[in-house]
Design an enzyme around this catalytic site. Sequence first.
Site, PDB file in Angstrom:
ATOM      1  N   THR A   1     -75.218  10.527 -48.134  1.00 31.88           N
ATOM      2  CA  THR A   1     -75.351  10.051 -47.085  1.00 31.88           C
ATOM      3  C   THR A   1     -73.935   9.540 -46.452  1.00 31.88           C
ATOM      4  O   THR A   1     -73.301   9.029 -47.310  1.00 31.88           O
ATOM      5  CB  THR A   1     -76.285   8.931 -46.693  1.00 31.88           C
ATOM      6  OG1 THR A   1     -77.614   9.437 -47.228  1.00 31.88           O
ATOM      7  CG2 THR A   1     -76.301   8.397 -45.223  1.00 31.88           C
TER       8      THR A   1
ATOM      9  N   THR B   1     -76.487   2.953 -47.504  1.00 24.45           N
ATOM     10  CA  THR B   1     -76.980   4.276 -48.222  1.00 24.45           C
ATOM     11  C   THR B   1     -77.568   4.379 -49.656  1.00 24.45           C
ATOM     12  O   THR B   1     -77.762   3.194 -50.189  1.00 24.45           O
ATOM     13  CB  THR B   1     -75.319   5.227 -48.641  1.00 24.45           C
ATOM     14  OG1 THR B   1     -75.736   6.134 -49.415  1.00 24.45           O
ATOM     15  CG2 THR B   1     -74.443   4.334 -49.424  1.00 24.45           C
ATOM     16  N   GLY B   2     -78.143   5.389 -50.319  1.00 25.71           N
ATOM     17  CA  GLY B   2     -78.820   5.234 -51.149  1.00 25.71           C
ATOM     18  C   GLY B   2     -80.234   5.763 -50.882  1.00 25.71           C
ATOM     19  O   GLY B   2     -80.359   6.711 -50.249  1.00 25.71           O
TER      20      GLY B   2
ATOM     21  N   GLY C   1     -83.662   6.185 -49.630  1.00 22.28           N
ATOM     22  CA  GLY C   1     -84.191   5.580 -48.381  1.00 22.28           C
ATOM     23  C   GLY C   1     -85.591   4.872 -48.531  1.00 22.28           C
ATOM     24  O   GLY C   1     -85.868   3.933 -47.812  1.00 22.28           O
TER      25      GLY C   1
ATOM     26  N   ARG D   1     -89.855  15.018 -44.973  1.00 19.90           N
ATOM     27  CA  ARG D   1     -89.691  13.792 -45.611  1.00 19.90           C
ATOM     28  C   ARG D   1     -88.369  13.214 -44.482  1.00 19.90           C
ATOM     29  O   ARG D   1     -87.345  13.719 -44.328  1.00 19.90           O
ATOM     30  CB  ARG D   1     -89.121  13.752 -46.916  1.00 19.90           C
ATOM     31  CG  ARG D   1     -88.989  12.415 -47.376  1.00 19.90           C
ATOM     32  CD  ARG D   1     -87.293  12.092 -47.536  1.00 19.90           C
ATOM     33  NE  ARG D   1     -87.002  11.082 -48.104  1.00 19.90           N
ATOM     34  CZ  ARG D   1     -85.625  10.477 -48.143  1.00 19.90           C
ATOM     35  NH1 ARG D   1     -84.684  10.965 -47.351  1.00 19.90           N
ATOM     36  NH2 ARG D   1     -85.410   9.347 -48.699  1.00 19.90           N
ATOM     37  N   VAL D   2     -88.468  11.772 -43.933  1.00 21.72           N
ATOM     38  CA  VAL D   2     -87.519  11.122 -43.398  1.00 21.72           C
ATOM     39  C   VAL D   2     -87.274   9.903 -44.115  1.00 21.72           C
ATOM     40  O   VAL D   2     -88.063   9.186 -44.527  1.00 21.72           O
ATOM     41  CB  VAL D   2     -88.001  10.786 -42.143  1.00 21.72           C
ATOM     42  CG1 VAL D   2     -87.031  10.018 -41.345  1.00 21.72           C
ATOM     43  CG2 VAL D   2     -88.287  11.896 -41.230  1.00 21.72           C
ATOM     44  N   GLY D   3     -85.961   9.656 -44.344  1.00 19.45           N
ATOM     45  CA  GLY D   3     -85.574   8.480 -45.157  1.00 19.45           C
ATOM     46  C   GLY D   3     -85.099   7.387 -44.164  1.00 19.45           C
ATOM     47  O   GLY D   3     -85.565   7.082 -42.997  1.00 19.45           O
TER      48      GLY D   3
HETATM   49  N1  GLY Z   1     -80.379   7.221 -47.648  1.00 18.06           N
HETATM   50  C1  GLY Z   1     -80.613   8.384 -47.105  1.00 18.06           C
HETATM   51  C2  GLY Z   1     -81.902   9.071 -47.647  1.00 18.06           C
HETATM   52  O1  GLY Z   1     -82.619   8.352 -48.226  1.00 18.06           O
HETATM   53  O2  GLY Z   1     -82.174   9.845 -46.642  1.00 18.06           O
END
Ligand code: GLY
Length: 310
Positions: free
Chosen positions: A177, A228-229, A231, A205-207
């Site tokens: 990200t 970041t990481g 989600g 899927r949404v983070g």
């Molecule tokens: N941090 C980005 C995601 O998990 O989509």
Amino acid sequence: PHAKFCLPARSGSSAELKPANPILLVHGGAGRRPMTVAQASGLRDALRVGYHLLDRGGSALTAVEQAIRVLEQSGLFNAGAGSRLQLDGVRRMDASIMEGDSLRAGAVASVEGIAHPIVAARLVMETTDHVMLVGPLATKFARYFKLERHPLRTIRRRLSYDVMLTRKSLAGERHGTVGAVARDRSGTVAAGASTGGIDRMLPGRVGDTPLIGCGVYADNQSGAVAMTGIGEGIIRMAVAKEICDRLAQGAFPAAAARQVLKNLVTRIQGAAGTLVLASDGRFSILHVTPRMSAGWWDGKGEPTVGDRFQ
Ligand code: GLY
């Protein structure tokens, strides 16, 4: 846990920055892989583009948007041109942006076929009364504004849920990200992020990235945070807002980030990295993954870029 707790390579101090000296921090994701030479150069380019805007009196919001635009354009990170595919072969991207004076925010989730989701997120913020648009109708919104198209075509895969559910995993090690936080000459802060998600995502899927308070938050009364990481963990602990709340209570950026990321690891085995910029200009870059590609620049010397902040 797989995550490693690292100390920041450098934390700024308010004594080093005059009250409204501009500063910009960017990242290209947290994970296991070392940053490549090309990625380091991409982060430096983003810092130069964003910082020069700040230096000429541009807003923190514009600096964050334009720095992220450079990273999306590069194709070197999991965002914009470099976005990963979901399990059905489709790139669905998320982005958000927030400004700390007015607390205005905009986001898009699961958009397809556009080159710069961060620009779409800013348009949601500035041209609508809403905060987030999702899916094909967010894409249609971006098309209405004739936003640049994504350079790669989509070839859909027909996979059944029987197959996809055996492949989904949160153990993917490539994140990538991109994100940025900035403070401008007026002292206003902003935060933004853009992503193609994580490895082996189910379609839809949404983070954390488009979720205000999870992936990003900005408030002049505390500071700006970009995460970041993985989600799922960041969402469950509303990490960006949690860090800002600790800044508002007087915690230093490094202490706020360290405590919240430590909780993320110990309570739910999360994996993340963060850019934290307090509204007085102090900052920290911290990660609980082995590496995080990131950098910062306040206009002095050359931009600083690295992948281990400990
Ligand atoms: N941090 C980005 C995601 O998990 O989509």
